[in-house]
Design a protein around this motif. Structure first.
Motif, mmCIF file in Angstrom:
data_model
loop_
_atom_site.group_PDB
_atom_site.id
_atom_site.type_symbol
_atom_site.label_atom_id
_atom_site.label_comp_id
_atom_site.label_asym_id
_atom_site.label_seq_id
_atom_site.Cartn_x
_atom_site.Cartn_y
_atom_site.Cartn_z
ATOM 1 N N LYS A 18 7.472 -8.473 -1.481
ATOM 2 C CA LYS A 18 7.225 -9.834 -1.954
ATOM 3 C C LYS A 18 5.727 -10.179 -1.873
ATOM 4 C CE LYS A 18 8.661 -14.579 -1.309
ATOM 5 N NZ LYS A 18 8.380 -15.561 -0.300
ATOM 6 N N LEU A 19 5.072 -9.863 -0.754
ATOM 7 C CA LEU A 19 3.644 -10.126 -0.608
ATOM 8 C C LEU A 19 2.829 -9.391 -1.674
ATOM 9 C CD1 LEU A 19 2.992 -9.981 3.244
ATOM 10 C CD2 LEU A 19 2.371 -11.844 1.712
ATOM 11 N N ARG A 20 3.158 -8.119 -1.871
ATOM 12 C CA ARG A 20 2.415 -7.309 -2.841
ATOM 13 C C ARG A 20 2.571 -7.884 -4.247
ATOM 14 N NH1 ARG A 20 3.901 -3.495 -6.132
ATOM 15 N NH2 ARG A 20 5.895 -3.092 -5.132
ATOM 16 N N ARG A 21 3.791 -8.245 -4.609
ATOM 17 C CA ARG A 21 4.034 -8.787 -5.953
ATOM 18 C C ARG A 21 3.383 -10.154 -6.138
ATOM 19 N NH1 ARG A 21 10.305 -6.808 -6.804
ATOM 20 N NH2 ARG A 21 9.765 -4.668 -7.341
ATOM 21 N N GLU A 22 3.423 -11.001 -5.099
ATOM 22 C CA GLU A 22 2.787 -12.319 -5.186
ATOM 23 C C GLU A 22 1.294 -12.193 -5.446
ATOM 24 O OE1 GLU A 22 3.710 -14.195 -1.479
ATOM 25 O OE2 GLU A 22 5.647 -14.946 -2.189
ATOM 26 N N ARG A 23 0.700 -11.148 -4.924
ATOM 27 C CA ARG A 23 -0.736 -10.944 -5.069
ATOM 28 C C ARG A 23 -1.089 -10.121 -6.311
ATOM 29 N NH1 ARG A 23 0.252 -12.553 -0.198
ATOM 30 N NH2 ARG A 23 -1.320 -13.172 1.295
ATOM 31 N N GLY A 24 -0.065 -9.656 -7.020
ATOM 32 C CA GLY A 24 -0.312 -8.904 -8.249
ATOM 33 C C GLY A 24 -0.950 -7.547 -8.004
ATOM 34 N N ILE A 25 -0.609 -6.917 -6.899
ATOM 35 C CA ILE A 25 -1.180 -5.618 -6.534
ATOM 36 C C ILE A 25 -0.128 -4.537 -6.755
ATOM 37 C CG2 ILE A 25 -2.169 -4.262 -4.635
ATOM 38 C CD1 ILE A 25 -2.991 -6.887 -3.319
ATOM 39 N N THR A 26 -0.530 -3.403 -7.295
ATOM 40 C CA THR A 26 0.382 -2.273 -7.456
ATOM 41 C C THR A 26 0.308 -1.400 -6.216
ATOM 42 O OG1 THR A 26 -1.259 -0.806 -8.437
ATOM 43 C CG2 THR A 26 -0.024 -2.249 -9.960
ATOM 44 N N LEU A 27 1.300 -0.543 -6.051
ATOM 45 C CA LEU A 27 1.271 0.412 -4.938
ATOM 46 C C LEU A 27 0.035 1.309 -5.045
ATOM 47 C CD1 LEU A 27 5.049 1.401 -4.713
ATOM 48 C CD2 LEU A 27 3.752 0.064 -3.047
#
Length: 190
Positions: A18-27
């Motif tokens: 959720k944090l990663r997606r909220e920030r628009g960051i890919t793996l």
């Protein structure tokens, strides 16, 4: 009740995703920032990899969140926010937003000086909106030399040479919203 260690640890993966997606960051973006491989990050988010402190610390640093937020620890009841001031060019910037990327909010304090500083205009990508809380701000933007008093606001493209300082040598306090290129503050009046 979500107090068993396995229950708490089992929900970390969904919080990380959720944090990663909220920030628009890919793996792929996150791996070099944390030093954790893309496959390990994927397994953490899916719950296939057990979380460890060694894996959570770099994620908390990159996301700029306390470890407690990553593991879903209960709040202690302390309502204080512990902001880390930044000193730059003799000025104090107090971050008011914790999310990297996107629009950033700061309280800025320009200290009193017996003699006001000579302007040194700078440029960078982005846009800036500011609001004067106390004092008199001298704002140079391009060819314009403005003085703003408490309650006044300004917005400008930071690709233009600009400089902020005290208009009279006294301290100035202001709020600043800084956005990436093309992002501007929008006020909605009802």
């Amino acid at each position: 009740m979500n107090s068993e260690p396995e229950d708490v640890l089992g929900s970390v993966g969904s919080r990380l995703r959720k944090l990663r997606r909220e920030r628009g960051i890919t793996l792929a973006d996150l791996a070099p920032l944390t030093g954790v491989s893309e496959s390990t990050l994927s397994r953490l988010e899916s719950g296939q990899r057990r979380v460890t402190l060694e894996l959570l610390l770099p994620l908390a640093r990159v996301y700029d969140v306390p470890l407690d937020d990553l593991v879903g620890a209960p709040r202690t009841g302390d309502p204080r926010i512990h902001l880390k001031p930044i000193r730059r060019s003799g000025m104090l910037f107090i971050p008011l937003s914790r999310q990297p990327g996107g629009t950033q909010a700061f309280k800025m304090i320009i200290p009193a000086r017996p003699k006001p500083l000579e302007p040194t205009p700078q440029t960078h990508e982005g846009s800036e909106w500011l609001y004067v809380l106390n004092g008199r701000l001298r704002l140079l933007v391009g060819e314009r030399d403005l003085t703003l008093s408490p309650g006044e606001a300004a917005e400008f493209d930071t690709a233009l040479p600009h400089w902020l300082g005290s208009a009279d040598g006294r301290a100035v306090e202001l709020l600043i919203l800084f956005g990436p290129q093309g992002t501007r503050a929008h006020l909605r009046v009802q």
